[in-house]
Design a protein around this motif. Structure first.
Motif, mmCIF file in Angstrom:
data_model
loop_
_atom_site.group_PDB
_atom_site.id
_atom_site.type_symbol
_atom_site.label_atom_id
_atom_site.label_comp_id
_atom_site.label_asym_id
_atom_site.label_seq_id
_atom_site.Cartn_x
_atom_site.Cartn_y
_atom_site.Cartn_z
ATOM 1 N N GLU A 1 -18.965 -24.798 35.740
ATOM 2 C CA GLU A 1 -20.103 -24.464 34.870
ATOM 3 C C GLU A 1 -21.445 -24.700 35.569
ATOM 4 O OE1 GLU A 1 -18.732 -26.671 31.470
ATOM 5 O OE2 GLU A 1 -17.196 -25.161 31.067
ATOM 6 N N GLN B 1 -24.379 -21.347 36.622
ATOM 7 C CA GLN B 1 -25.722 -21.333 36.003
ATOM 8 C C GLN B 1 -26.606 -20.137 36.367
ATOM 9 O OE1 GLN B 1 -27.092 -25.650 34.853
ATOM 10 N NE2 GLN B 1 -26.140 -25.716 36.849
ATOM 11 N N ALA C 1 -24.665 -18.354 27.307
ATOM 12 C CA ALA C 1 -24.177 -19.049 28.507
ATOM 13 C C ALA C 1 -22.676 -18.878 28.687
ATOM 14 C CB ALA C 1 -24.526 -20.536 28.411
ATOM 15 N N GLU D 1 -18.641 -23.234 27.133
ATOM 16 C CA GLU D 1 -18.841 -24.433 27.946
ATOM 17 C C GLU D 1 -17.774 -25.430 27.535
ATOM 18 O OE1 GLU D 1 -22.803 -26.445 29.437
ATOM 19 O OE2 GLU D 1 -22.186 -27.340 27.544
ATOM 20 N N THR E 1 -24.038 -28.474 31.128
ATOM 21 C CA THR E 1 -24.822 -28.082 32.311
ATOM 22 C C THR E 1 -25.453 -26.708 32.068
ATOM 23 O OG1 THR E 1 -22.767 -27.247 33.309
ATOM 24 C CG2 THR E 1 -23.524 -29.445 33.991
ATOM 25 N N LYS E 2 -24.597 -25.680 31.993
ATOM 26 C CA LYS E 2 -25.180 -24.337 31.851
ATOM 27 C C LYS E 2 -25.793 -24.139 30.461
ATOM 28 C CE LYS E 2 -20.802 -22.021 30.746
ATOM 29 N NZ LYS E 2 -20.000 -20.823 30.922
ATOM 30 N N THR F 1 -29.362 -25.599 30.879
ATOM 31 C CA THR F 1 -30.325 -24.763 31.625
ATOM 32 C C THR F 1 -30.694 -23.499 30.854
ATOM 33 O OG1 THR F 1 -28.421 -24.159 32.986
ATOM 34 C CG2 THR F 1 -30.112 -25.465 34.030
ATOM 35 N N THR F 2 -29.751 -22.941 30.122
ATOM 36 C CA THR F 2 -30.100 -21.732 29.363
ATOM 37 C C THR F 2 -30.942 -22.086 28.129
ATOM 38 O OG1 THR F 2 -27.884 -21.819 28.389
ATOM 39 C CG2 THR F 2 -28.230 -20.230 30.170
ATOM 40 N N SER G 1 -36.053 -26.739 35.133
ATOM 41 C CA SER G 1 -34.851 -25.894 35.129
ATOM 42 C C SER G 1 -34.149 -25.954 36.479
ATOM 43 C CB SER G 1 -35.205 -24.430 34.834
ATOM 44 O OG SER G 1 -35.751 -24.340 33.547
ATOM 45 N N VAL H 1 -30.565 -29.322 38.476
ATOM 46 C CA VAL H 1 -29.342 -28.952 39.200
ATOM 47 C C VAL H 1 -28.897 -30.038 40.199
ATOM 48 C CG1 VAL H 1 -28.321 -27.228 40.746
ATOM 49 C CG2 VAL H 1 -29.710 -26.507 38.803
#
Ligand code: M6R
Length: 611
Positions: A258, A262, A394, A397, A403-404, A407-408, A577, A581
């Motif tokens: 995941e 991203q 996304a 998940e 995680t993703k 960020t989204t 953003s 990571v």
């Protein structure tokens, strides 16, 4: 948290149930069980085991041992009664006629249990769920639906229920109130699950049950009823998630998969919303009149979604000059929030099922606020109860550590801030265009950030043995630190705290001693000099500093910090953003080196559906 599956068809049910439960493992659980109707014995056959699903599956030889084509299954996350075989679900009535799987909490179970015990009914578990099974049996006079209806009038709390009755071998009854339950419509078979990922292998045609709904699943189809027990027509929705989207696809862990997904998730989330240099929300708008009257923004969320809100506050206030409050879902309804019809309430949730966030949403609605939610799971409860929804797209998940979705959510909230500023006239054209241009660069720059993952792995190998780690930063970097710290502690079990750097000298600095690891975040260019002073401050007291900064500040930072993680330079709005990571990767590699169960950290659940 707990997971429910159920199926009725022509194939052997137990292997389907076990496979379905394996898809729900990520939600968090401590025991598992299944009940199937054994047509040769003419009775329910119930099997439960504490521990991993594999224990149950091994006992049943993958389900091959159980006859029958109708059944329900459950993964339990203990609330009432410790994890044990007896407390696992399905819970069965004293005669063995009724079996129930349940997500949620029956709040008045103690009172009901006392009543039933007074009637001489023996109990075998400490669970609130057993009360439901016993109560159905108590009211049962040959009509299952009638008995269930009578029980629903008496139980209070949150529940998704899957009910089997030995006298009704050709049906499963499903009930939903404040806990998700989704029905799958197959050919000659029907399914239920608390999560769409368990249905994807069988069907993409689903019905999202609503609060108060009851459904009867048969091989021929599904009949739904509303809370008055009147037949109700339900929309069948086509789910477009790919079957393999919820599989590891060669990666060792869902979390790593995941993290790597991203850039793609961001492209899916952003590209339809940026057209010809303009931000376009096809699915959302606010009238000119509303915007002029909007006096306050509340952001409500839990965990990482709350951290998205913390970053969002900086962006929204800077860009729109409207006051923004960020509240934890679990606090909101207890703090007399100031919300009226001119308050925009932004509710953020990956799962769309977090109970505290949902309760906050309802409170905000009661106070008259306009509810806009940012949600990943399509059709989830929060999405359905909001006035408007922005989906993050996304994809599923699975890892408990988000995680993703983070960020989204963050990209979408930042995009919204820019859009609002444009509509309110609080941003110049040039600044708006620069912001939009930044978004166009974001997925590519995230690819670039990910390509340096070996550096992060090296830093993790240097520092994974630390017992306590501090994250410090100012402004955007402080909000980022909150997420970096949560990510690390939830999967590696290292004690970690995030502080606004300026607060160090008000107490925390006394904890810094020779060798303490401090992760110093300084991606925000305007505050770089201040961040450097804090790095020097902790270094002077013996700390080891792992810094995070942008490419253009790398050299300067490297002169003082012990190690430096870098991200590409990007528009200031998008620094968090990208900045998150390396922190995700650091947490992942540290947890890997410490041998932790990365996708299913102890005591945690993916979707927290209890208060
Ligand atoms: O599904 P939600 O976004 O509402 O979940 C909120 C939190 O439970 C969630 O973000 C949690 O903090 C994550 N495990 C963090 O990685």
């Amino acid at each position: 948290m707990c997971g429910i599956v159920g199926c009725i068809g022509t194939e052997q049910a137990a292997p389907i149930l076990l496979e379905g439960l394996s898809r729900l493992e990520y939600r968090g659980y401590d025991s598992a069980g299944v009940a199937v109707f054994d047509d040769q014995a003419g009775a329910l056959s119930v099997h439960k085991a504490k521990g991993r699903l594999q224990v149950l599956s091994d006992q049943l030889h993958g389900g091959a041992d159980l006859r029958g084509t109708v059944g329900v299954g459950h993964t339990r996350w203990a609330t009432h009664g410790a994890p044990s075989d007896a407390n696992s679900h399905p819970q069965v009535s004293h005669s063995g006629r009724i079996a129930v799987v349940h997500n949620g909490i029956i709040e008045n179970y103690a009172e009901l249990k006392a009543f039933l015990m007074g009637q001489g009914i023996p109990f075998t578990s400490e669970t609130d769920t057993e009360v439901v099974a016993q109560l159905i049996e108590y009211f049962y006079e040959g009509d299952l639906l009638q008995a269930v209806g009578r029980v629903l009038h008496r139980i209070q709390g949150a529940y998704a229920l899957g009910i089997l009755c030995a006298d009704y071998p050709d049906q499963i009854v499903a009930v939903r109130k404040d806990s998700p339950l989704i029905l799958g419509c197959g050919q000659g078979c029907s399914f239920l699950s608390s999560d769409v990922t368990a249905l994807l292998r069988h069907t993409r045609n689903v019905i999202y049950m609503e609060d108060g709904d009851l459904a009867v699943l048969t091989r021929e189809g599904i009949q739904c009823y509303n809370h008055l027990m009147q037949p109700a027509e339900k929309e069948i929705v086509q789910v477009d998630w790919a079957v393999d989207a919820a599989e590891k696809g060669g990666y060792e862990h869902f979390m790593f998969k995941e993290i790597m997904e991203q850039p793609e998730a961001l492209r899916r989330c952003l590209s339809p919303r940026i057209q010809k240099g303009e931000i376009v929300f096809e699915d959302f708008s606010l009238s000119e009149d509303y915007l002029q009257k909007m006096n306050r923004i509340y952001i409500v969320a839990c965990g990482s979604s709350y951290h998205v809100g913390m970053v969002g506050k900086y962006h929204l206030e800077r860009l729109t000059r409207i006051p923004v409050e960020v509240a934890l879902g679990s606090e909101f309804r207890y703090m007399a929030p100031i919300v009226d019809k001119n308050t925009l309430v932004i509710v953020i949730s990956q799962s769309g099922e977090t109970l505290d966030t949902m309760a906050a949403l309802r409170e905000a609605r009661r106070l008259g606020g306009h509810i806009l939610s940012i949600v990943n799971v399509v059709g989830s409860s929060i999405a359905r109860e909001s006035d408007q929804v922005l989906y993050t797209w996304a994809g599923p998940e699975i890892a408990v550590a988000t995680t993703k979705a983070y960020t989204t959510q963050l990209a979408l909230l930042t995009l919204l801030a820019l859009w609002l500023a444009k509509r309110l006239g609080t941003i110049s054209d040039a600044d708006y265009q620069a912001g939009v241009a930044g978004f166009l660069e974001l997925p590519g720059k995230m690819d670039e950030t990910l390509s340096h993952r070996d550096d992060i792995q090296y830093f993790a190998s240097k520092y994974f043995n630390h017992d306590s780690i501090f994250f410090i930063g100012r402004n955007l970097d402080y909000a980022l630190g909150l997420e970096g710290s949560l990510k690390l502690k939830e999967i590696s079990y290292i004690h970690s705290e995030a502080y606004a750097s300026g607060e160090l000298k008000h107490g925390t600095i006394s904890l810094i001693e020779e060798g303490t690891l401090v992760v110093a975040l300084s991606t925000f260019s305007s505050l770089f000099a201040k961040a450097m002073s804090n790095v020097v401050e902790v270094k002077t007291r013996g700390a080891s500093v792992l810094a995070l900064t942008t490419q253009s500040h790398r050299e300067e930072m490297a002169q003082t910090a012990d190690a430096v993680m870098t991200i590409p330079d990007i528009h200031e709005l998008l620094l968090p953003s990208l900045g998150v990571v390396p922190l995700q990767l650091f947490a992942y590699y540290v947890a890997l080196m410490r041998g932790c169960d990365i996708d299913k950290p102890r005591n945690l659940a993916k979707s927290v559906t209890v208060e």
